[in-house]
Write a protein that holds these residues in place. Sequence first.
Motif, PDB file in Angstrom:
ATOM      1  N   LYS A 109       0.849  -1.205   0.000  1.00  0.00           N
ATOM      2  CA  LYS A 109       0.000   0.000   0.000  1.00  0.00           C
ATOM      3  C   LYS A 109       0.885   1.256   0.000  1.00  0.00           C
ATOM      4  O   LYS A 109       2.044   1.195   0.419  1.00  0.00           O
ATOM      5  CB  LYS A 109      -0.884  -0.013   1.242  1.00  0.00           C
ATOM      6  CG  LYS A 109      -1.826  -1.204   1.248  1.00  0.00           C
ATOM      7  CD  LYS A 109      -3.039  -0.939   2.129  1.00  0.00           C
ATOM      8  CE  LYS A 109      -3.993  -2.115   2.078  1.00  0.00           C
ATOM      9  NZ  LYS A 109      -3.751  -3.127   3.095  1.00  0.00           N
ATOM     10  N   GLY A 184       5.638 -11.338  -2.055  1.00  0.00           N
ATOM     11  CA  GLY A 184       4.385 -11.221  -1.292  1.00  0.00           C
ATOM     12  C   GLY A 184       4.371 -10.068  -0.303  1.00  0.00           C
ATOM     13  O   GLY A 184       4.604  -8.916  -0.671  1.00  0.00           O
ATOM     14  N   ARG A 218      -8.033 -14.632   6.211  1.00  0.00           N
ATOM     15  CA  ARG A 218      -7.221 -15.499   5.357  1.00  0.00           C
ATOM     16  C   ARG A 218      -7.643 -16.959   5.453  1.00  0.00           C
ATOM     17  O   ARG A 218      -7.077 -17.812   4.779  1.00  0.00           O
ATOM     18  CB  ARG A 218      -5.745 -15.406   5.765  1.00  0.00           C
ATOM     19  CG  ARG A 218      -5.140 -14.045   5.576  1.00  0.00           C
ATOM     20  CD  ARG A 218      -3.717 -14.036   6.089  1.00  0.00           C
ATOM     21  NE  ARG A 218      -2.804 -14.608   5.135  1.00  0.00           N
ATOM     22  CZ  ARG A 218      -2.061 -13.915   4.289  1.00  0.00           C
ATOM     23  NH1 ARG A 218      -2.118 -12.617   4.300  1.00  0.00           N
ATOM     24  NH2 ARG A 218      -1.263 -14.512   3.451  1.00  0.00           N
TER      25      ARG A 218
END
Length: 239
Positions: A109, A184, A218
Amino acid sequence: MKTDVLGVLYDNVTMEEALEKGREILTGHKTCYCVTPNAEMAYEALHDESFRDLLNGADLVLPDGAGVVLGAKLLKTPLKQKVAGIEFAQNLLPIMAELGTRLYLLGSKPGVAELAAEKMLQQNPDLIICGMSDGYFTDEKEVVVKINEAQADALFVCLGAPKQEHFMQKHQKALGVKLMCGLGGTLDGIAGTVKRAPQWMIRLQLEWLYRLIKEPRRFKRMLRLPKFIFAALKKRMKG
Ligand code: UDP
């Protein structure tokens, strides 16, 4: 040497050997990419041939996570050790600083890469971070131009899977870098915006449990981990 774990061809390396390979790539002339598939990604690859090809087309395929190591053991083709993407990336930083590598951070972000860069430079004052972009862009080509204009030699691609693997393969020819790594949530981890599990949990191979407690959303995605282990068991029983 490659080890086949349910179709994903992992490099059977220790962290030291992985870093040596990283150094080799950084001092070479080719544009290479490195992937760090965990059990979730490997399970995805089991059912998605094009994603599997993307992973197996990489120059370095590192076993990120205890699940992959356990799967390989169950298949009687054990891997030397887990080589977590975030640890590989952090261990690569002093090597890059020594070599004068220009590193570009892509993903996460807005604001996260800047925070991660600060942390990286605190630990490695000689490191050259030549640019960064957040991972919420609309024009990929513009990003490629920015990376090339920054004359980057190395690129951390932190867009999540499979976006980061697609990005690396798609732009391999257009990018002037030597090494790109699909990592990731690594920038979140280094920046501290997402906390990593405490050392004792990592030691007990329980990092997945920590993530599940911290990010219950998740859960569905993480069901791929037991499914991956089950698939390995099934294959072992079939001989
Ligand atoms: N991300 C991004 N662009 C996107 C989607 C995700 O930059 O379009 C980033 C996200 O902010 C996070 C990372 O990709 O920093 C994915 O992290 P996650 O923990 O899901 O990845 P994992 O390590 O589990 O593959």
